[in-house]
Write a protein that holds these residues in place. Structure first.
Motif, PDB file in Angstrom:
ATOM      1  N   UNK A 158      77.524 -22.711  -3.427  1.00 15.98           N
ATOM      2  CA  UNK A 158      78.187 -22.940  -4.706  1.00 15.98           C
ATOM      3  C   UNK A 158      77.179 -22.839  -5.836  1.00 15.98           C
ATOM      4  N   UNK A 159      77.613 -22.293  -6.959  1.00 19.01           N
ATOM      5  CA  UNK A 159      76.830 -22.360  -8.185  1.00 19.01           C
ATOM      6  C   UNK A 159      77.528 -23.340  -9.132  1.00 19.01           C
ATOM      7  N   UNK A 160      76.820 -24.393  -9.496  1.00 20.18           N
ATOM      8  CA  UNK A 160      77.330 -25.371 -10.448  1.00 20.18           C
ATOM      9  C   UNK A 160      76.884 -24.941 -11.841  1.00 20.18           C
ATOM     10  N   UNK A 161      77.836 -24.795 -12.745  1.00 19.96           N
ATOM     11  CA  UNK A 161      77.550 -24.359 -14.112  1.00 19.96           C
ATOM     12  C   UNK A 161      77.557 -25.585 -15.016  1.00 19.96           C
ATOM     13  N   UNK A 162      76.414 -25.847 -15.642  1.00 19.16           N
ATOM     14  CA  UNK A 162      76.257 -27.002 -16.527  1.00 19.16           C
ATOM     15  C   UNK A 162      75.868 -26.492 -17.911  1.00 19.16           C
ATOM     16  N   UNK A 163      76.850 -26.083 -18.713  1.00 19.56           N
ATOM     17  CA  UNK A 163      76.531 -25.508 -20.023  1.00 19.56           C
ATOM     18  C   UNK A 163      76.091 -26.577 -21.016  1.00 19.56           C
ATOM     19  N   UNK A 281      82.618 -25.127 -12.602  1.00 21.03           N
ATOM     20  CA  UNK A 281      82.294 -25.042 -14.022  1.00 21.03           C
ATOM     21  C   UNK A 281      82.577 -26.373 -14.707  1.00 21.03           C
ATOM     22  N   UNK A 282      81.548 -26.945 -15.335  1.00 23.10           N
ATOM     23  CA  UNK A 282      81.702 -28.187 -16.082  1.00 23.10           C
ATOM     24  C   UNK A 282      81.477 -27.913 -17.563  1.00 23.10           C
ATOM     25  N   UNK A 283      81.360 -28.980 -18.354  1.00 23.20           N
ATOM     26  CA  UNK A 283      81.074 -28.825 -19.772  1.00 23.20           C
ATOM     27  C   UNK A 283      82.264 -29.156 -20.654  1.00 23.20           C
ATOM     28  N   UNK A 284      82.122 -28.885 -21.953  1.00 22.71           N
ATOM     29  CA  UNK A 284      83.196 -29.128 -22.897  1.00 22.71           C
ATOM     30  C   UNK A 284      84.353 -28.167 -22.636  1.00 22.71           C
ATOM     31  N   UNK A 285      85.583 -28.567 -23.001  1.00 25.71           N
ATOM     32  CA  UNK A 285      86.766 -27.759 -22.656  1.00 25.71           C
ATOM     33  C   UNK A 285      86.676 -26.293 -23.047  1.00 25.71           C
ATOM     34  N   UNK A 286      86.239 -25.982 -24.260  1.00 24.85           N
ATOM     35  CA  UNK A 286      86.159 -24.591 -24.704  1.00 24.85           C
ATOM     36  C   UNK A 286      85.186 -23.803 -23.839  1.00 24.85           C
ATOM     37  N   UNK A 287      84.017 -24.394 -23.574  1.00 23.84           N
ATOM     38  CA  UNK A 287      83.020 -23.703 -22.760  1.00 23.84           C
ATOM     39  C   UNK A 287      83.502 -23.528 -21.326  1.00 23.84           C
ATOM     40  N   UNK A 288      84.133 -24.554 -20.773  1.00 27.99           N
ATOM     41  CA  UNK A 288      84.661 -24.442 -19.401  1.00 27.99           C
ATOM     42  C   UNK A 288      85.634 -23.280 -19.304  1.00 27.99           C
ATOM     43  N   UNK A 289      86.581 -23.228 -20.232  1.00 29.81           N
ATOM     44  CA  UNK A 289      87.594 -22.179 -20.187  1.00 29.81           C
ATOM     45  C   UNK A 289      86.973 -20.806 -20.404  1.00 29.81           C
ATOM     46  N   UNK A 290      86.023 -20.715 -21.338  1.00 29.16           N
ATOM     47  CA  UNK A 290      85.393 -19.426 -21.635  1.00 29.16           C
ATOM     48  C   UNK A 290      84.639 -18.888 -20.423  1.00 29.16           C
ATOM     49  N   UNK A 291      83.823 -19.734 -19.797  1.00 28.30           N
ATOM     50  CA  UNK A 291      83.046 -19.282 -18.638  1.00 28.30           C
ATOM     51  C   UNK A 291      83.972 -18.893 -17.496  1.00 28.30           C
ATOM     52  N   UNK A 292      85.000 -19.693 -17.250  1.00 29.27           N
ATOM     53  CA  UNK A 292      85.936 -19.386 -16.168  1.00 29.27           C
ATOM     54  C   UNK A 292      86.625 -18.040 -16.400  1.00 29.27           C
ATOM     55  N   UNK A 293      87.064 -17.782 -17.623  1.00 35.87           N
ATOM     56  CA  UNK A 293      87.734 -16.514 -17.917  1.00 35.87           C
ATOM     57  C   UNK A 293      86.791 -15.324 -17.770  1.00 35.87           C
ATOM     58  N   UNK A 294      85.545 -15.506 -18.173  1.00 32.80           N
ATOM     59  CA  UNK A 294      84.579 -14.417 -18.057  1.00 32.80           C
ATOM     60  C   UNK A 294      84.268 -14.116 -16.594  1.00 32.80           C
TER      61      UNK A 294
END
Length: 332
Positions: A158-163, A281-294
């Protein structure tokens, strides 16, 4: 048992009071190891941590003598922190971290010894131009990653994303060991580009307020094709000669910067990521959604994408630090 956890970063410190595994109070201050780097001594950091502890205890209505254990993690264990501990080389599991914990008394901060959790670094030696890109390190994200591995019961690579100001991508193997990480300046770049360049006039509302999938993906594609610098300037062109609103332009910039992070994951030697690796993917809602969509919009990535909710990522640093302390035998 009452436990105090201290999470100190570059600019902020958060203290959490736990009773029998539940959070009962928190306090935070804008004080971190940057203050040590600026002043040349630890006095401001010590004062800030001590005051944050006092505020958290007052909020919990708990006396300091009723705290059975104090655990600290993050940049507080760096050379500009309060107890320097060398990074643990990857691959590092929670037992390795527990063994490397250090007990240290900081008289101006707490009346009893504090247990400090070290960071983790990639296993690269004799650093030079030939291999510096393969090197990376973390202090604080390791306990957050262990917390997520436990909460989500991770049992696959797993890669954990911590923006954040420094976005961190932590690679965890099937045995829940951290086998490497890679860091970018995504958050700082977004802030600087949005506020301190010619693009400030084209991004009147600053950061994106809501996700515009078309513009987000277009920004990522542009950066991938013509480079981040040119993609960024395209934001001004879209302002001057097109009809896109400020939020659309902010999404284009967000996509360009975060798309560059995905390019890092594909090509960096700091972590060896396969296309089928799971994403958390963690982080603030906008960043979470953006990274997931990308990620979902990029054909390279085929693994499962898990986007965390606010509850799932709450109090990660303290939860993880206590998990490490438990392996050390400090917590029942």
């Amino acid at each position: 048992m009452n436990i105090l956890t201290i999470d100190t970063g570059t600019t902020n410190t958060r203290v959490t009071v736990w009773t029998d595994g539940e959070v009962v109070a928190q306090a935070a201050r804008q004080v971190g190891v940057r203050d040590t780097a600026i002043t040349g001594n630890t006095k401001k950091l010590e004062d800030g941590v001590r005051e944050t502890i006092a505020e958290a205890l007052a909020s919990a209505q708990i006396e300091r003598n009723d705290i059975g254990l104090a655990v600290a993690s993050g940049m507080i264990t760096s050379n500009v922190g309060l107890c320097e501990i060398p990074h643990v080389p990857a691959a590092a599991g929670i037992d390795d971290m527990a063994k490397a914990m250090r007990e240290h008394r900081v008289e101006n901060v707490w009346h009893a010894p504090i247990w400090f959790v070290p960071g983790v670094r990639n296993a690269v030696e004799h650093i030079g131009l030939h291999n510096c890109e393969a090197m990376d390190m973390m202090r604080g994200e390791e306990v957050e990653s262990f917390a997520l591995a436990e909460r989500l019961d991770l049992n696959e690579p797993t890669v954990v994303v911590l923006p954040g100001s420094h976005s961190k991508f932590v690679s965890i193997d099937k045995d829940r060991r951290i086998d490497g990480c890679v860091t970018t300046l995504a958050g700082e770049l977004l802030h600087v580009i949005s506020h301190d360049t010619i693009l400030a006039g084209s991004l009147k509302e600053g950061f994106a307020k809501r996700i515009d999938p078309e513009m987000l993906l277009a920004g990522a594609a542009s950066a991938n094709k013509i480079g981040l610098g040119r993609a960024c300037f395209s934001v001004r062109i879209l302002d001057q000669f097109a009809v896109y609103d400020a939020n659309a332009r902010a999404n284009f910039l967000l996509g360009a910067v975060l798309g560059s992070d995905l390019l890092t994951l594909k090509n960096s030697s700091a972590i060896r990521m396969s296309p089928g690796t799971r994403f958390v993917v963690s982080g603030k809602p906008i960043l979470r959604e953006a990274i997931a969509r990308l990620v979902e919009g990029d054909d390279f990535f085929s693994g499962t994408v898990t986007v965390l909710g606010d509850d799932e990522q709450r109090d990660l640093a303290g939860y993880g630090a206590i998990a490490v302390a438990r392996r050390r035998g400090l917590v029942d």
